[in-house]
Design a protein around this motif. Structure first.
Motif, mmCIF file in Angstrom:
data_model
loop_
_atom_site.group_PDB
_atom_site.id
_atom_site.type_symbol
_atom_site.label_atom_id
_atom_site.label_comp_id
_atom_site.label_asym_id
_atom_site.label_seq_id
_atom_site.Cartn_x
_atom_site.Cartn_y
_atom_site.Cartn_z
ATOM 1 N N THR A 9 0.859 -1.177 0.000
ATOM 2 C CA THR A 9 0.000 0.000 0.000
ATOM 3 C C THR A 9 0.898 1.230 0.000
ATOM 4 O O THR A 9 1.768 1.356 0.849
ATOM 5 N N GLU A 11 1.562 4.653 1.024
ATOM 6 C CA GLU A 11 1.050 5.521 2.090
ATOM 7 C C GLU A 11 1.083 6.993 1.693
ATOM 8 O O GLU A 11 0.131 7.719 1.944
ATOM 9 N N ASN A 12 2.193 7.446 1.117
ATOM 10 C CA ASN A 12 2.272 8.841 0.670
ATOM 11 C C ASN A 12 3.148 8.927 -0.576
ATOM 12 O O ASN A 12 3.950 8.043 -0.851
ATOM 13 N N ALA A 29 5.835 3.137 1.859
ATOM 14 C CA ALA A 29 4.878 2.093 1.494
ATOM 15 C C ALA A 29 4.793 1.096 2.639
ATOM 16 O O ALA A 29 5.761 0.889 3.377
ATOM 17 N N SER A 30 3.639 0.489 2.815
ATOM 18 C CA SER A 30 3.481 -0.526 3.856
ATOM 19 C C SER A 30 3.131 -1.864 3.221
ATOM 20 O O SER A 30 2.497 -1.920 2.173
ATOM 21 N N GLU A 43 6.568 -0.897 7.364
ATOM 22 C CA GLU A 43 6.715 0.178 6.391
ATOM 23 C C GLU A 43 8.135 0.202 5.853
ATOM 24 O O GLU A 43 9.080 -0.169 6.560
ATOM 25 N N GLU A 61 -2.522 8.304 -3.370
ATOM 26 C CA GLU A 61 -2.131 7.816 -2.051
ATOM 27 C C GLU A 61 -3.126 6.774 -1.564
ATOM 28 O O GLU A 61 -4.285 6.769 -1.954
ATOM 29 N N ASN A 62 -2.663 5.913 -0.679
ATOM 30 C CA ASN A 62 -3.438 4.827 -0.084
ATOM 31 C C ASN A 62 -3.924 3.815 -1.110
ATOM 32 O O ASN A 62 -4.901 3.133 -0.883
ATOM 33 N N GLN A 64 -3.418 0.333 -3.397
ATOM 34 C CA GLN A 64 -2.754 -0.947 -3.256
ATOM 35 C C GLN A 64 -2.295 -1.420 -4.617
ATOM 36 O O GLN A 64 -2.920 -1.115 -5.633
#
Length: 138
Positions: A9, A11-12, A29-30, A43, A61-62, A64
């Motif tokens: 995912t 994240e930013n 990213a996570s 992360e 952002e956010n 997948q």
């Protein structure tokens, strides 16, 4: 160099451009994996240039997606301490098409069928009810 494929995912997203004008995206990213205590979310910083960066920027952002790339270890030397920082260099990114917000709202709102489809559904259900007899078909 060890290649890796991750479902992650984004994240930013931070954007820059190089001298030739290619887009460079970087951020955090996570990803998740199964550890000895169960599911673990971790992360990692990432960077992407060119087509993968455009795909990441387009997804937002956010989002997948599936990332193909490698881990780049950079050494930051301070006075008496060397720190190794791992960064995921993304060479390919395939967005899965769903953001976390879309997944969170999945099923929360029911879409209504258009008028012509509702009329068709009513006609089909009334015809089936009229054709049914009291006795089973077998």
């Amino acid at each position: 160099m060890i290649e890796t494929n991750l479902t992650l995912t984004i994240e930013n997203i931070n954007e820059t451009h190089d001298r030739e004008g290619s887009l460079i995206c970087h951020g955090v990213a996570s990803f998740s994996y199964r550890g000895k205590d169960g599911m673990v979310v971790d992360e990692i910083p990432y960077r992407a240039k060119g087509t993968p960066a455009v795909d990441i920027k387009g997804s937002g952002e956010n989002c997948q997606g599936i990332a193909n790339g490698y881990i780049d270890l950079q050494i930051n030397e301070q006075e008496n301490y060397k720190e190794k920082v791992a960064t995921l260099v993304i060479r390919g990114f395939i967005p899965t098409g769903k953001t976390l917000q879309e997944l969170a709202h999945f099923g929360a709102t029911q879409e209504k069928s258009p008028d012509f489809a509702q009329d068709l559904e009513e006609n089909i259900s009334s015809e089936n009810n009229n054709n049914l007899g009291d006795e089973p078909p077998f």
